[in-house]
Design an enzyme around this catalytic site. Structure first.
Site, mmCIF file in Angstrom:
data_model
loop_
_atom_site.group_PDB
_atom_site.id
_atom_site.type_symbol
_atom_site.label_atom_id
_atom_site.label_comp_id
_atom_site.label_asym_id
_atom_site.label_seq_id
_atom_site.Cartn_x
_atom_site.Cartn_y
_atom_site.Cartn_z
ATOM 1 N N SER A 101 0.501 -1.580 -0.155
ATOM 2 C CA SER A 101 -0.160 -0.345 -0.585
ATOM 3 C C SER A 101 0.427 1.225 0.346
ATOM 4 C CB SER A 101 -0.930 0.115 1.529
ATOM 5 O OG SER A 101 -2.066 1.057 1.718
ATOM 6 N N ASP A 241 -2.960 5.824 -3.592
ATOM 7 C CA ASP A 241 -1.462 5.407 -2.755
ATOM 8 C C ASP A 241 -1.016 4.695 -3.845
ATOM 9 O OD1 ASP A 241 -3.450 3.713 -2.418
ATOM 10 O OD2 ASP A 241 -2.862 3.625 -0.239
ATOM 11 N N ASP A 245 -5.765 1.941 -3.370
ATOM 12 C CA ASP A 245 -7.594 1.825 -2.938
ATOM 13 C C ASP A 245 -7.510 2.728 -1.553
ATOM 14 O OD1 ASP A 245 -5.226 1.374 -0.279
ATOM 15 O OD2 ASP A 245 -6.318 -0.204 0.227
#
Length: 449
Positions: A101, A241, A245
């Protein structure tokens, strides 16, 4: 031993903590646990972000999947929410995303979705972990024609683009938008979607090289996007990012609009249109106090969960709500997708701007963001859950809570993905709360190291 799964899958430095051996075992155990009830030969769809270690871990993971007799479909670089969608669309048994992430490039992670596109429950994660710790005890590995196969499908990203345009078919003609793709997984999908919808698009950080993901760009480093929106005289900026998400926005004046404000804008618009289920928005305890005040004023019930989008989602599913998320820009529009989706959030925001004809700076005034200070205290990973067991830390927190009584709040929690304890203080005076948060974070670090 500490739990292998954090708040968002298994994470660590690729090659050191998240090794190819562990990736293979996660492939084996994950495929076995998620598909053991199936009568057919199961299939898992696999995607990754743009990290250099993605290919290495994907191949190890898929080797594990195939070794227990399941098939793998490798979709290549893909936003996390795209894998959730494709898992449902293609009716496969599970989905896996290899991504850390917003973390720096040397980290990576492995997270699973079940066949319905939802993140796994704690119980299922525990079952996978138990199998790994017991060295796949009692699992018979097939040989010969029983071994699984890998199918490579790099065309699937266009199916996700098509799905996004169907979810929010907004005409963006005449709208100038700057997007920051964080050198991550959205470098193709978000650009293609917004251009197809007619936007006058300026896209930055769309040349991932495996080592530049999230590096001074994306939703964790907004400065360049803020300056670029003003320079381009754009209507809005959107920052994703690394795995796309989450999304944070920038208004036409260059001011950041965070996840709380985005949920307030979209939630209020949904309420006016009659599409906000049970007049409720689900947030976490980290959400700004100003959000609750907005809810009281607008007649919207604000439901709070512990930190982590999975807990927001659980609450939404249990109670039939359709929007929820986190201040970080991780927002779930449950009528459209089963997990936080940065591009989807961006499209919903753009739709509000189009339908109301209002500038983002005006829309963002729906809630007042109260001053908030967030400071990370570095602590040993195995101790991070135990900070309240230290008397001096517990007493310092109690003293602060008494000091801010009624005028703010103190929230301390361990990070789900890093060796940190996060100290968050809200109040009316920014410099005072920053000073107190810094002092408390230093005390936690010095006491626990």
């Amino acid at each position: 031993m500490s739990r292998m799964f954090g708040t968002d899958g298994v994470r660590g430095v690729a090659g050191a903590e998240l090794t190819i051996e562990l990736a293979t075992k996660l492939g084996q155990a994950g495929a076995y646990v998620l598909t053991k009830e199936q009568e057919h030969q199961p299939t898992l769809i696999v995607g990754c972000d743009t990290r250099i270690s993605g290919g290495m871990l994907a191949n190890a993971l898929m080797a594990g999947i195939c070794s227990v007799g399941a098939n793998a479909i490798y979709a290549g670089v893909m936003p996390t929410p795209a894998i959730a969608y494709l898992t449902r669309k293609h009716k496969v048994d599970a989905g896996v995303v290899i991504s850390a992430s917003h973390n720096p490039m040397e980290f990576n992670g492995i997270k699973f979705f079940n066949g319905d596109g939802y993140k796994l429950s704690d119980a299922l994660e525990d079952e996978i972990e138990e199998l790994i710790r017991n060295n796949m005890k009692d699992v018979v590995l097939p040989i010969g024609s029983g071994v699984g196969r890998i199918d490579y499908r790099f065309d699937l990203r266009d199916e996700y683009v098509k799905f996004m345009k169907k979810c929010v078919p907004v005409d963006l003609t005449g709208m100038k938008i700057v997007i920051d793709c964080a050198e991550g997984a959205s470098y193709y999908t978000s650009v293609k979607t917004l251009k197809d919808l007619g936007a006058d698009l300026v896209a930055i950080h769309t040349k991932p090289d495996g080592t530049n993901i999230n590096a001074n760009c994306g939703s964790t480093h907004m400065e360049e996007l803020q300056a670029r929106v003003v320079y381009e005289k754009a209507d809005v900026g959107l920052a994703f990012d690394g795995d796309a998400d989450r999304m944070l926005a920038v208004d036409e004046k260059g001011n950041m609009v965070d996840g709380d404000q985005l949920m307030a804008i979209c939630g209020c618009h949904m309420k006016k249109k009659g599409t906000l289920k049970k007049n409720t928005i689900v947030v976490t305890v980290m959400t700004n106090l100003g959000f609750s005040l907005m809810g009281e004023r607008e007649g919207i019930h604000v439901e709070k969960t512990k930190v982590g989008d999975r807990y927001v989602l659980e609450n939404m599913l249990e109670n039939g709500y359709n929007i929820g998320g986190e201040q970080s820009g991780h927002i779930i529009f449950l009528d459209d997708n089963t997990t936080g989706d940065g591009l989807l959030s961006g499209l919903h925001l753009l739709q509000v701007m189009k339908e109301t004809g209002r500038k983002l700076s005006e829309l963002a005034e729906v809630m007042e963001v109260l001053p908030q200070a967030l400071v990370n205290a570095k602590v040993p990973n195995h101790k991070k859950e135990k900070f309240m067991e230290y008397t001096e830390i517990a007493e310092a927190i109690k003293a602060l809570e008494e000091k801010f009584n009624g005028e703010g709040r103190v929230l301390i929690r361990p990070s789900g993905t890093e060796p940190l304890v996060r100290v968050m203080i809200e109040g009316k005076n920014q410099s005072e709360i920053e000073e107190e948060a810094q002092k408390l974070a230093e005390l936690i670090t010095n006491t626990m190291l």
